[in-house]
Design a protein around this motif. Sequence first.
Motif, mmCIF file in Angstrom:
data_model
loop_
_atom_site.group_PDB
_atom_site.id
_atom_site.type_symbol
_atom_site.label_atom_id
_atom_site.label_comp_id
_atom_site.label_asym_id
_atom_site.label_seq_id
_atom_site.Cartn_x
_atom_site.Cartn_y
_atom_site.Cartn_z
ATOM 1 N N HIS A 205 0.917 -1.454 0.208
ATOM 2 C CA HIS A 205 0.096 0.032 0.238
ATOM 3 C C HIS A 205 1.021 1.305 0.224
ATOM 4 N N ASP A 207 0.705 5.974 2.313
ATOM 5 C CA ASP A 207 0.112 5.576 3.142
ATOM 6 C C ASP A 207 -0.761 6.470 2.493
ATOM 7 N N HIS A 273 4.769 0.395 0.411
ATOM 8 C CA HIS A 273 5.450 -0.502 1.524
ATOM 9 C C HIS A 273 4.303 -2.182 1.605
#
Length: 336
Positions: A205, A207, A273
Motif C-alpha cells: 500500500h 499511505d 511498502h
Amino acid sequence: MHEAPIQHVDFAPFSSLDVEQRPIQLNEQQRSVAQQLDHSIRTHGFLFLDNIGLSCSEMRHALHSAKQLFDKPLSHKLSAMKIMHTASNCGYIPQGDEILNRRRRGELKEAYHVKNRRAFAQTFEGCPPQFEAHSTALFNKLATIARRFAVACAAALQLPLEHFADMIEQSDLATLRYLHYPPCEFKEGQSNAHDPHAPIRAGEHTDYGLFSFLIADGAGLQIKPVAGGEVSDESAQSGGWLDVPVARGECVIVNTGALMARITNDTWRATAHRVVVHDESVASRSRYALAFFADPHSTTRIQVHERFLRGGQPRRYETISARDYEYGRLEEAKAK
Ligand SMILES: O=C(O)CCC(=O)C(=O)O
Ligand SMILES: [Fe+2]
C-alpha cells in the motif's frame, strides 16, 4: 532479498524551530537538511530521521505501551474497547477488519488508532490505565515534530514555508496508529513475499496523507518506490522490493504519502511498502510498531500546486478535499 540503501538525515537543526512564528525563517543548516530530504525522497521515498526530539527511551516506552495494550485478551479488546469505524477512524481494529491490499487473502495484524484530542473527543475505554495519558502526550509530541518536518518539506520543494505545516495544524485526520503483528505461520518457499495472494502482515500500500513517521521493533518492512499516488497491480506484485533495515526504536522511518504525491504532481512520489516475514524466527515473534500519519485537516483542498505545472507539465490529479480522498481509501481498506 536486497537491503534498501536508505539515508539517515540528522534533523537536529530543526529541533529549535518555532513553527508558530510567522514569517518562518530558516538558517543555513536547516536549509541543508531540507536539501538532504529532497534527495532522499526523490531517490527512495523513505529515509531515517535522526535526532527528531524523541529519545530512544521514549520510543521504546511507546513500543512497550503498544505491547501492554495488545496483551489484553481478545475477548476484552472486542467487548470493552471502542471498535474503530470509518466515520471516527479511532479505536481498536481487530485482525481481519482492515485489508490494505485487496488481492491479499488476509492481513495478520491488529491496530489501535488515536486521534487528535484537540480536534475531537476520543474515549479510551478498555485501555490500560496509563494508555490515554501516554498516547495523547505522544500524539502531541509527534504532531509538533511533524509540523517542523512539514516546514522542511516545503523548503525542500521551494513552496511557502508554512504550506504543509498549516494543513496539519489541529488536523482531525492525523492519526497515531499502534500496531501488533502476532506470531504467524511460516512455510519455506511459500512466504507471503512471493505469493501475491497469501495472507501477509501488512499488504502492499501507500499511505494516504502527506508523510508518515514509523517506529518499529522488528524486521519485515519492505519498500518499493512507485510512479504515482497509489499502488498499481503491476507495481505491487512484481519484484524489486527492498528490505528496510530494522531501526529497533532508535530512529524514525519517514515515508511520503499519496496526498503529497498529488500536491507535488508526483515530484515526490508516494512510496509503496508492506510488512512480510522472511523466516521462521521473525514469524515466531510478535512485531510491534507505531505509525504517525501527518494528514491534512479534512476541509483542506488538495490540489496540484502551480509550481509543479510550470513549463506545461500536465496536471496528473483533480482537486479533492482531504476528507473525500482519505475516507475513500479507508472504505476501500475495510474488509467487506
Ligand atoms: O508496521 C510497519 O512497519 C508498517 C505499517 C504501515 O505501513 C502502516 O500502518 O501504514
Ligand atoms: Fe503504511
